[in-house]
Design a protein around this motif. Structure first.
Motif, PDB file in Angstrom:
ATOM      1  N   LYS A 112       0.815  -1.200   0.000  1.00  0.00           N
ATOM      2  CA  LYS A 112       0.000   0.000   0.000  1.00  0.00           C
ATOM      3  C   LYS A 112       0.860   1.267   0.000  1.00  0.00           C
ATOM      4  N   PRO A 113       0.486   2.259  -0.820  1.00  0.00           N
ATOM      5  CA  PRO A 113       1.124   3.574  -0.709  1.00  0.00           C
ATOM      6  C   PRO A 113       0.686   4.253   0.586  1.00  0.00           C
ATOM      7  N   CYS A 114       1.197   5.446   0.819  1.00  0.00           N
ATOM      8  CA  CYS A 114       0.747   6.229   1.962  1.00  0.00           C
ATOM      9  C   CYS A 114       0.693   7.701   1.570  1.00  0.00           C
ATOM     10  N   SER A 115      -0.171   8.459   2.239  1.00  0.00           N
ATOM     11  CA  SER A 115      -0.369   9.863   1.917  1.00  0.00           C
ATOM     12  C   SER A 115      -0.232  10.727   3.155  1.00  0.00           C
ATOM     13  N   ALA A 116       0.034  11.995   2.934  1.00  0.00           N
ATOM     14  CA  ALA A 116       0.061  12.994   4.002  1.00  0.00           C
ATOM     15  C   ALA A 116      -0.705  14.213   3.524  1.00  0.00           C
ATOM     16  N   ILE A 117      -1.477  14.831   4.430  1.00  0.00           N
ATOM     17  CA  ILE A 117      -2.219  16.058   4.148  1.00  0.00           C
ATOM     18  C   ILE A 117      -1.815  17.093   5.189  1.00  0.00           C
ATOM     19  N   VAL A 118      -1.385  18.253   4.732  1.00  0.00           N
ATOM     20  CA  VAL A 118      -0.932  19.312   5.638  1.00  0.00           C
ATOM     21  C   VAL A 118      -1.740  20.587   5.362  1.00  0.00           C
ATOM     22  N   PRO A 119      -2.481  21.101   6.343  1.00  0.00           N
ATOM     23  CA  PRO A 119      -3.192  22.373   6.146  1.00  0.00           C
ATOM     24  C   PRO A 119      -2.207  23.521   5.956  1.00  0.00           C
ATOM     25  N   ALA A 120      -2.565  24.463   5.081  1.00  0.00           N
ATOM     26  CA  ALA A 120      -1.726  25.639   4.874  1.00  0.00           C
ATOM     27  C   ALA A 120      -2.060  26.750   5.861  1.00  0.00           C
ATOM     28  N   GLY A 121      -3.196  26.646   6.537  1.00  0.00           N
ATOM     29  CA  GLY A 121      -3.564  27.636   7.540  1.00  0.00           C
ATOM     30  C   GLY A 121      -4.075  28.940   6.967  1.00  0.00           C
ATOM     31  N   VAL A 122      -4.559  28.927   5.712  1.00  0.00           N
ATOM     32  CA  VAL A 122      -5.090  30.143   5.093  1.00  0.00           C
ATOM     33  C   VAL A 122      -6.409  29.818   4.405  1.00  0.00           C
ATOM     34  N   LEU A 123      -7.304  30.793   4.432  1.00  0.00           N
ATOM     35  CA  LEU A 123      -8.607  30.687   3.785  1.00  0.00           C
ATOM     36  C   LEU A 123      -8.567  31.594   2.562  1.00  0.00           C
ATOM     37  N   LEU A 124      -8.664  30.991   1.381  1.00  0.00           N
ATOM     38  CA  LEU A 124      -8.416  31.730   0.145  1.00  0.00           C
ATOM     39  C   LEU A 124      -9.689  31.898  -0.677  1.00  0.00           C
ATOM     40  N   PRO A 125      -9.954  33.108  -1.184  1.00  0.00           N
ATOM     41  CA  PRO A 125     -10.996  33.243  -2.201  1.00  0.00           C
ATOM     42  C   PRO A 125     -10.513  32.586  -3.481  1.00  0.00           C
ATOM     43  N   SER A 126     -11.443  32.061  -4.271  1.00  0.00           N
ATOM     44  CA  SER A 126     -11.028  31.295  -5.455  1.00  0.00           C
ATOM     45  C   SER A 126     -11.072  32.102  -6.739  1.00  0.00           C
ATOM     46  N   HIS A 127     -11.354  33.395  -6.666  1.00  0.00           N
ATOM     47  CA  HIS A 127     -11.483  34.207  -7.871  1.00  0.00           C
ATOM     48  C   HIS A 127     -10.185  34.224  -8.691  1.00  0.00           C
TER      49      HIS A 127
ATOM     50  N   ARG B 249       5.146  13.379   4.399  1.00  0.00           N
ATOM     51  CA  ARG B 249       4.901  14.508   5.292  1.00  0.00           C
ATOM     52  C   ARG B 249       5.855  15.673   4.990  1.00  0.00           C
ATOM     53  N   ARG B 250       7.106  15.361   4.734  1.00  0.00           N
ATOM     54  CA  ARG B 250       8.084  16.423   4.473  1.00  0.00           C
ATOM     55  C   ARG B 250       7.719  17.202   3.215  1.00  0.00           C
ATOM     56  N   LEU B 251       7.349  16.498   2.165  1.00  0.00           N
ATOM     57  CA  LEU B 251       7.010  17.168   0.913  1.00  0.00           C
ATOM     58  C   LEU B 251       5.674  17.913   1.012  1.00  0.00           C
ATOM     59  N   ALA B 252       4.723  17.373   1.748  1.00  0.00           N
ATOM     60  CA  ALA B 252       3.455  18.066   1.945  1.00  0.00           C
ATOM     61  C   ALA B 252       3.660  19.342   2.755  1.00  0.00           C
ATOM     62  N   ASP B 253       4.529  19.293   3.765  1.00  0.00           N
ATOM     63  CA  ASP B 253       4.887  20.497   4.524  1.00  0.00           C
ATOM     64  C   ASP B 253       5.479  21.560   3.592  1.00  0.00           C
ATOM     65  N   GLU B 254       6.341  21.130   2.711  1.00  0.00           N
ATOM     66  CA  GLU B 254       7.003  22.052   1.782  1.00  0.00           C
ATOM     67  C   GLU B 254       5.983  22.709   0.852  1.00  0.00           C
ATOM     68  N   LEU B 255       5.065  21.915   0.312  1.00  0.00           N
ATOM     69  CA  LEU B 255       4.065  22.455  -0.601  1.00  0.00           C
ATOM     70  C   LEU B 255       3.091  23.383   0.133  1.00  0.00           C
ATOM     71  N   ALA B 256       2.718  23.023   1.356  1.00  0.00           N
ATOM     72  CA  ALA B 256       1.834  23.890   2.154  1.00  0.00           C
ATOM     73  C   ALA B 256       2.498  25.231   2.443  1.00  0.00           C
ATOM     74  N   ALA B 257       3.801  25.221   2.687  1.00  0.00           N
ATOM     75  CA  ALA B 257       4.526  26.470   2.940  1.00  0.00           C
ATOM     76  C   ALA B 257       4.479  27.375   1.711  1.00  0.00           C
ATOM     77  N   HIS B 258       4.594  26.796   0.535  1.00  0.00           N
ATOM     78  CA  HIS B 258       4.510  27.594  -0.694  1.00  0.00           C
ATOM     79  C   HIS B 258       3.121  28.212  -0.848  1.00  0.00           C
ATOM     80  N   ILE B 259       2.078  27.489  -0.439  1.00  0.00           N
ATOM     81  CA  ILE B 259       0.726  28.065  -0.487  1.00  0.00           C
ATOM     82  C   ILE B 259       0.642  29.280   0.433  1.00  0.00           C
ATOM     83  N   ARG B 260       1.148  29.138   1.660  1.00  0.00           N
ATOM     84  CA  ARG B 260       1.109  30.254   2.623  1.00  0.00           C
ATOM     85  C   ARG B 260       1.853  31.479   2.088  1.00  0.00           C
TER      86      ARG B 260
END
Length: 496
Positions: free
Chosen positions: A195-210, A268-279
């Motif tokens: 089985k693969p495994c996944s990680a989900i990391v919140p970016a902590g921001v609420l974004l309008p989608s416009h 987890r490490r890569l999801a953290d990295e991508l979430a940081a870019h969102i922030r």
């Protein structure tokens, strides 16, 4: 085990909820859009640009892989699902899986979800559904889940679904690709027995989608970064989720997911990295829009200089964001100063007006009030006097790149004309995002100068190349741009 003998259970529950929409969503709304199972499902989804269309095609290409089509349900975006309907929906989804497991072996499950459901009395619907599926199938069987780019994901979902993937384009023209990826990764996991495994990391921001389109801007940059992560050894998927700001739940907001072949620390490490870019890019999702009067004036000025058809959008009442098709601001601005060019307004949702027009028939004159009926919070009704130009049955097949091939039955609609302005009035509240919808209503963009539409970014998938310009406006509505005006109760992420 061998992939050739694999048996995969497939189910779907796709719904994006707007907590600030005053119109609730019920089971009838699911039955009106997608409600199929068993032998009906492959025929319904065949040759459609959807996740389930991909599953159907995959099954035909892999004849030794048996697909068990369980309940597949989807409703158009709208208000919260009532508690009783939510209980019935869960039963419809889970009981067939329970019965299947009681009579035969399966090797994996694919669950197609949206990720931004809202239900009365339930703050994490998708987590609840996935937890129930995991409880039924046990810890050893692989579980794949796909989500819309605007999913609001609880991080704990990664502990339930081994495979987490999401849309990569907005407008969402990659639904088919996402479904194919999910079912393919699941098949691979069954074949390899690992089985693969996944990680989900919140970016902590609420974004309008416009400003969340993937053609350019901050979301395009995030998708490029995610594409680079997907090239790394062991990485099966990386998805930046923009979230859906109008679904007021504790997990409302942007997040990042990464699925890997087996190293949870890498995920987890890569999801953290991508979430940081969102922030880091959160502020760039904040945009300023013209009001309806300014938007129409800008459109007419542009057309006077450059020609062509210019569209003015009203995203605050976009049905694909949970709009009600009833807010009057853009229509009032249009009728207050009628343009000299051929103009179309799409649309007002008013079943009573449709019924009256159908009773009177084509050519009849009627005087009605349009908009402001569902809720007076967004403005007063607008007086309108015109003739019934066209009656439509609401049946068509999508032709555009989004959900291409999906059959639609949207109920009756009528075209009313006053001078050079035509107004489409509908029985159901659906975004006019497909060329077949326009043709049904006799709308030829080569002869239209100004097109006012209750729509947002999905509209661009079919029409951006056909229009001289598209102008977004902001007005009062359930999906207004300024998130600080909305009465949140549960969302904890910072608002961009």
């Amino acid at each position: 085990m061998s992939a050739a003998g694999s048996r995969i259970a497939v189910l779907r529950c796709w719904f994006e909820g707007n907590s600030f929409c005053p119109v609730p969503t019920g089971l009838d709304d699911f039955r009106a859009r997608e409600w199929v199972a068993g032998a009906e499902a492959p025929a319904f989804y065949r040759d459609t640009a959807t996740e389930m269309g991909a599953v159907e095609a995959f099954a035909r290409q892999q004849p030794d892989c048996r697909i068990h089509w369980l309940q597949c349900a989807a409703a158009a975006p709208g208000g919260s699902i009532a508690a009783d309907d939510w209980q019935q929906l869960q039963l419809s989804l889970l009981q067939p899986l329970r019965e299947l497991l009681a009579r035969e072996r399966i090797d994996g499950v694919y669950f197609s979800l949206h990720g931004a459901m809202v239900c009365d009395g339930e703050l994490a619907p998708e987590y609840t559904l996935l937890a129930a599926v995991r409880a039924l199938i046990g810890d050893t069987l692989p579980l794949a889940a796909s989500f819309d780019m605007h999913a609001n994901l609880a991080p704990e979902i990664a502990g339930l679904a081994d495979i987490v993937v999401g849309y990569k384009t907005y407008p969402h023209i990659d639904m088919y690709d996402t479904g194919w990826q999910a079912i393919s990764l699941l098949q691979q996991a069954i074949r390899d027995g690992h089985k693969p495994c996944s990680a989900i990391v919140p970016a902590g921001v609420l974004l309008p989608s416009h400003a969340m389109t993937t053609a350019s801007g901050p979301m395009a940059e995030l998708e490029q970064l995610a594409a680079e992560l997907r090239q790394l050894p062991g990485v099966l998927d990386a998805t930046p989720f923009g979230g859906f700001a109008y679904a007021d739940t504790p997990h409302c907001g942007a997040s990042a997911s990464v699925c890997v072949a087996g190293d949870p620390l890498q995920a987890r490490r890569l999801a953290d990295e991508l979430a940081a870019h969102i922030r880091q890019r959160a502020a760039r999702f904040r945009v300023r829009l013209l009001d309806p009067q300014q938007g129409i004036a800008e459109a007419l000025a542009w057309r006077a200089q450059h020609g062509g058809c210019v569209a003015v959008l009203e995203p605050a009442d976009n049905p694909m964001s949970g709009g009600i098709g009833d807010t009057p601001a853009l229509l009032a601005a249009l009728l207050a100063a009628p343009p000299a060019c051929e103009t179309v307004f799409c649309f007002i949702h008013d079943p009573a007006v449709v019924r009256l027009a159908c009773e009177l028939g084509a050519g009849a004159t009627l005087q009605v009030q349009l908009g402001g009926r569902v809720s007076s919070a967004y403005g007063a009704p607008v007086p309108f006097r015109g003739t019934v130009e066209r009656l439509c049955d609401g049946r068509f097949v999508n032709e555009g790149p989004m959900e291409r091939g999906l059959a639609c039955d949207w109920g009756r609609s009528v075209v009313l004309r006053s001078g050079r302005i035509r107004v489409v009035v509908t029985e159901t509240c659906r975004s006019p995002n497909d060329p077949a919808w326009c043709r049904m209503h006799g709308i030829d963009l080569d002869t239209v100068g100004l097109w006012c539409v209750k729509a947002k970014n999905h509209f661009r998938a079919a029409f951006a190349a056909r229009l001289a310009r598209i102008i977004d406006t902001d007005s009062p509505g359930p999906a207004a741009l300024d998130l600080t005006l909305l009465p949140y109760r549960h969302a904890s992420a910072a608002r961009a």
